[in-house]
Design an enzyme around this catalytic site. Sequence first.
Site, PDB file in Angstrom:
ATOM      1  N   CYS A 123       0.889  -1.163   0.000  1.00 40.30           N
ATOM      2  CA  CYS A 123       0.000   0.000   0.000  1.00 40.30           C
ATOM      3  C   CYS A 123       0.922   1.207   0.000  1.00 40.30           C
ATOM      4  O   CYS A 123       1.488   1.557   1.029  1.00 40.30           O
ATOM      5  CB  CYS A 123      -0.914   0.012   1.224  1.00 40.30           C
ATOM      6  SG  CYS A 123      -1.964   1.496   1.274  1.00 40.30           S
ATOM      7  N   CYS A 126      -0.535   4.366   2.196  1.00 47.72           N
ATOM      8  CA  CYS A 126      -0.742   4.299   3.640  1.00 47.72           C
ATOM      9  C   CYS A 126      -0.427   2.890   4.132  1.00 47.72           C
ATOM     10  O   CYS A 126       0.743   2.504   4.175  1.00 47.72           O
ATOM     11  CB  CYS A 126      -2.147   4.739   4.024  1.00 47.72           C
ATOM     12  SG  CYS A 126      -3.453   4.121   2.942  1.00 47.72           S
ATOM     13  N   SER A 127      -1.433   2.110   4.471  1.00 47.60           N
ATOM     14  CA  SER A 127      -1.158   0.816   5.082  1.00 47.60           C
ATOM     15  C   SER A 127      -2.309  -0.159   4.890  1.00 47.60           C
ATOM     16  O   SER A 127      -2.519  -1.039   5.719  1.00 47.60           O
ATOM     17  CB  SER A 127      -0.919   1.008   6.583  1.00 47.60           C
ATOM     18  OG  SER A 127      -2.055   1.627   7.144  1.00 47.60           O
ATOM     19  N   CYS A 128      -3.085   0.014   3.828  1.00 49.18           N
ATOM     20  CA  CYS A 128      -4.237  -0.855   3.606  1.00 49.18           C
ATOM     21  C   CYS A 128      -3.769  -2.310   3.522  1.00 49.18           C
ATOM     22  O   CYS A 128      -2.770  -2.613   2.882  1.00 49.18           O
ATOM     23  CB  CYS A 128      -4.965  -0.441   2.338  1.00 49.18           C
ATOM     24  SG  CYS A 128      -5.570   1.259   2.436  1.00 49.18           S
TER      25      CYS A 128
END
Lengths: 221, 110
Positions: A123, A126-128
């Site tokens: 991702c 971000c951090s999906c």
Amino acid sequence: MSHDDHDHSHGHDHSHDEPHPYQPDIEDAPFTERMVMAQAVAELIVEKGIVSTDEMRAQIEFMDTREPALGAKLVARTWLDPEFKARVLTDVKAASAELGIDIGDIPIQAIENTEDVHNVVVCTLCSCYPRMLIGLPPDWYKSRAYRSRTIKEPRKVLEDFGTTIPDNVEVRVHDSTADLRYVVLPARPAGTDDWNEERLTDLVTRDSMIGVSLAKSPETA
Amino acid sequence: MTIRRHHDMGGLDAGAVEQTEHDYAIWEKRVDAIVKVLSTPERKILSTDELRRGIEELGPGVYDNLNYYERWISSATNLLLEKGVITVDELGAKMADVEARWQKDRDTGS
């Protein structure tokens, strides 16, 4: 809230193979301003009647149940049942439900590693992450290095994980979003033809479902 | 030249991926839970997109100096203030209260 509510829980209820220390900056400092802020917000939303302490506790306990073992079970089943695999590739939510796993409302797309294609998930923004199927992400997944480099030089990033993909295998990178997350179905290791689901499940690691490694081989399992 | 914001780092050069990880601390799990319970379909007080917008708006310095769940609680708190769910005065008073309690616990070694 009880006075010891901010204490660290040193229980190792994590899902990976080795215990890991807390981040040093958290371990060394008893509390930071943001930790105070988190506690304050948690208390305020309860005091205002927006949520109950029971719901907060239940949510934390629920996330503790999300771990790579859920995804591993799904993957092992796809290795044994081609029809199930077809359903996973079509609709992860429905297929997971067959195993009693509720992945919630954010869609997850399964992508299959084959002889010709290796998939890896990142991702960049971000951090999906498919947290409802394999738990919360490791720190490195959220790191600048991983987020920056994976779409540019995936083979080199995989080398950082000790994973070498042969030149004749295409590497595909999937950039997750808040609205669509990916889970990799690693290829079934050779030499496991007569293995049952339980043994196969042990070969499926978190990292293999992110795509930075392969499933464990029978020799290393 | 591409104009990017600081969170938009895909494709940039960077060092080796260090395979760091840690067990999530209870305060981190609590931040996660705050966001999730406030985002339920029944409440819709926060959304994932709003949270991310808030994280991106922290600015390069703050973004890089905070760890992951510190960014989350910063963004979530800003959103709650922005939406009037909590006020600055309430937050300030509660944070002072929490800090005083925790400081007392530390001092008494409990």
